[in-house]
Write a protein that holds these residues in place. Structure first.
Motif, PDB file in Angstrom:
ATOM      1  N   LEU A 113     -41.005 -35.813  95.568  1.00 30.47           N
ATOM      2  CA  LEU A 113     -40.261 -34.868  94.724  1.00 30.47           C
ATOM      3  C   LEU A 113     -38.778 -34.867  95.096  1.00 30.47           C
ATOM      4  N   ASP A 170     -37.114 -38.286  94.091  1.00 31.40           N
ATOM      5  CA  ASP A 170     -36.784 -38.401  92.665  1.00 31.40           C
ATOM      6  C   ASP A 170     -35.468 -37.700  92.335  1.00 31.40           C
ATOM      7  N   VAL A 171     -35.213 -36.562  92.977  1.00 30.45           N
ATOM      8  CA  VAL A 171     -33.940 -35.865  92.753  1.00 30.45           C
ATOM      9  C   VAL A 171     -32.785 -36.677  93.339  1.00 30.45           C
ATOM     10  N   GLU A 230     -31.947 -39.391  90.916  1.00 29.88           N
ATOM     11  CA  GLU A 230     -31.134 -38.885  89.815  1.00 29.88           C
ATOM     12  C   GLU A 230     -29.675 -38.722  90.240  1.00 29.88           C
ATOM     13  N   GLU A 231     -29.470 -38.284  91.468  1.00 27.74           N
ATOM     14  CA  GLU A 231     -28.123 -38.047  91.979  1.00 27.74           C
ATOM     15  C   GLU A 231     -27.337 -39.341  92.139  1.00 27.74           C
ATOM     16  N   ASP A 255     -39.698 -26.823  90.211  1.00 26.60           N
ATOM     17  CA  ASP A 255     -38.857 -27.360  89.150  1.00 26.60           C
ATOM     18  C   ASP A 255     -37.563 -27.879  89.765  1.00 26.60           C
ATOM     19  N   HIS A 256     -36.658 -28.309  88.921  1.00 25.86           N
ATOM     20  CA  HIS A 256     -35.425 -28.930  89.414  1.00 25.86           C
ATOM     21  C   HIS A 256     -34.613 -27.959  90.266  1.00 25.86           C
ATOM     22  N   GLN A 257     -34.560 -26.711  89.867  1.00 25.33           N
ATOM     23  CA  GLN A 257     -33.758 -25.730  90.601  1.00 25.33           C
ATOM     24  C   GLN A 257     -34.332 -25.458  91.986  1.00 25.33           C
ATOM     25  N   LEU A 317     -36.210 -27.409  93.711  1.00 27.97           N
ATOM     26  CA  LEU A 317     -36.065 -28.618  94.520  1.00 27.97           C
ATOM     27  C   LEU A 317     -34.624 -28.797  94.986  1.00 27.97           C
ATOM     28  N   MET A 318     -33.663 -28.410  94.150  1.00 27.38           N
ATOM     29  CA  MET A 318     -32.261 -28.488  94.565  1.00 27.38           C
ATOM     30  C   MET A 318     -32.011 -27.610  95.786  1.00 27.38           C
TER      31      MET A 318
END
Length: 367
Positions: A87, A90-91, A94-95, A348-350, A352-353
């Motif tokens: 997880l 994957d972020v 994207e970065e 979700d994305h938030q 995980l950020m």
């Protein structure tokens, strides 16, 4: 280990009503297993930082009273990688494709249950000037251009790399050549012919690049605009002089000097890009240092049994090296992820950020 208390209302029981309440217990990393967050973290630290393969960890764990074998260790790492670290990976992916500068390299690797005699790890990492430093190890069964083409889909910046033929086939990417590779070719030409004279063509070619590296060393800590100004004033004249010398060089095509000259000529447009943007590095040494982390581990691990294992190795190393570049304690960060992510109410994305190595919360808890 957690103890879960159960509570019952005696008054309700006397009335024939069963009412049992249990205290909440955090979700484990791996259910019904000895593989707690801290134990799995320690097996990872031993393998990827200390380069101790799973079969050599068995005695260590048994000396602590835990009957853990190599299969346990490998399966835990694959499972934790798939359920948690992927997880984050994957972020990070994207970065990095949104960044302006990426360094790339690749190395071979053996997987027993692969149809290919050799598989490969591809390394992609952020340029020195990027605020968010990312390191990604991507395992693939091919060294063809289709691998970076798919992995870097959407990337349109500068790609600092060596002369491997896959990179020029990438669209919408500006290639930046590695001056260290060019210098190395001339250096190898000197030693292959046992030429020690400073008047030999191989030494002259090498000395040009050595001079350029000495100049770059003086400017390494300057702001991009200042470095670019120095390059235009001092580096460009040396480069122009080298290219003029190279154009007039008469070398046997199949000799090491000839091969060095040919390699330099092919990389000419790529290395000249450093005169256009001061953020660009003069060499691809950053990627080579990162790929060496895997190469050193490979000497001890030798191979992976499955493609899943090879993939998880890349994911784990990516998380660890990225955390190191953000100044984190890798052990604390892995344990943090293994504890927090399984217990997130929503993934979700938030959320995980908030678990990324540069987030304020992580920086506070994992230094």
């Amino acid at each position: 280990m957690y103890k879960q208390h159960s509570y019952v209302c005696k008054k309700c029981e006397r009335q024939g009503i069963t009412s049992i309440k249990k205290a909440p217990v955090p979700k484990p990393l791996i259910s019904n297993s000895l593989g707690s967050s801290s134990i799995v973290t320690e097996t990872i630290i031993q393998k990827f930082q200390q380069k101790v393969p799973a079969y050599r960890q068995e005695k260590y764990w048994k000396s602590l009273g835990l009957d853990i074998n190599r299969d346990n260790i490998c399966n835990w790492q694959i499972t934790s990688s798939k359920q948690v670290l992927q997880l984050i990976y994957d972020v990070l992916h994207e970065e990095i494709v949104k960044q302006d500068i990426i360094h790339a390299d690749e190395t071979s690797y053996q997987v027993i249950k692969s149809d290919k005699a050799k598989t490969y790890y591809w390394l992609f990492c952020s340029g020195k000037m990027e605020k968010r430093q990312v390191v990604l190890y991507h395992h693939a069964e091919s060294r063809g251009h289709e691998v970076p083409l798919k992995f870097l889909d959407g990337f349109t910046g500068y790609l600092n790399c060596d002369g491997w033929g896959a990179y020029p086939l990438l669209p919408n990417v500006t290639l930046v050549a590695c001056a260290a590779h060019i210098r190395r070719k001339f250096y190898e030409a000197i030693h292959s012919k046992k030429e020690s004279s400073k008047s030999s063509p191989a030494y002259i070619g090498y000395s040009y690049w050595q001079k350029m590296f000495q100049l770059e060393k003086k400017w390494c800590d300057l702001a991009p605009e200042e470095r670019l100004a120095h390059r235009e004033k001092e580096l460009k004249p040396v480069m122009d002089e080298f290219w003029e010398w190279l154009d007039n060089l008469d070398a046997m095509p199949k000799s090491k000097l000839g091969l060095a000259a040919n390699y330099a000529a092919k990389q000419r447009s790529g290395i000249m890009e450093v005169l256009k943007d001061g953020r660009l590095e003069f060499s691809n040494n950053k990627a080579e240092r990162m790929i060496k982390e895997l190469v050193m581990g490979r000497k001890n691990w030798l191979f992976s049994t499955s493609l899943k294992g090879a993939h998880s190795n890349g994911v784990i190393l990516s998380i660890m090296k990225t955390a190191e570049l953000q100044g984190l304690d890798t052990r604390k960060y892995l344990n943090y992820l293994f504890t927090e992510i399984p217990n997130l109410a929503i993934v979700d994305h938030q959320t995980l950020m908030d678990c990324m190595s540069w987030s304020p919360t992580v920086q506070l808890n994992c230094k």
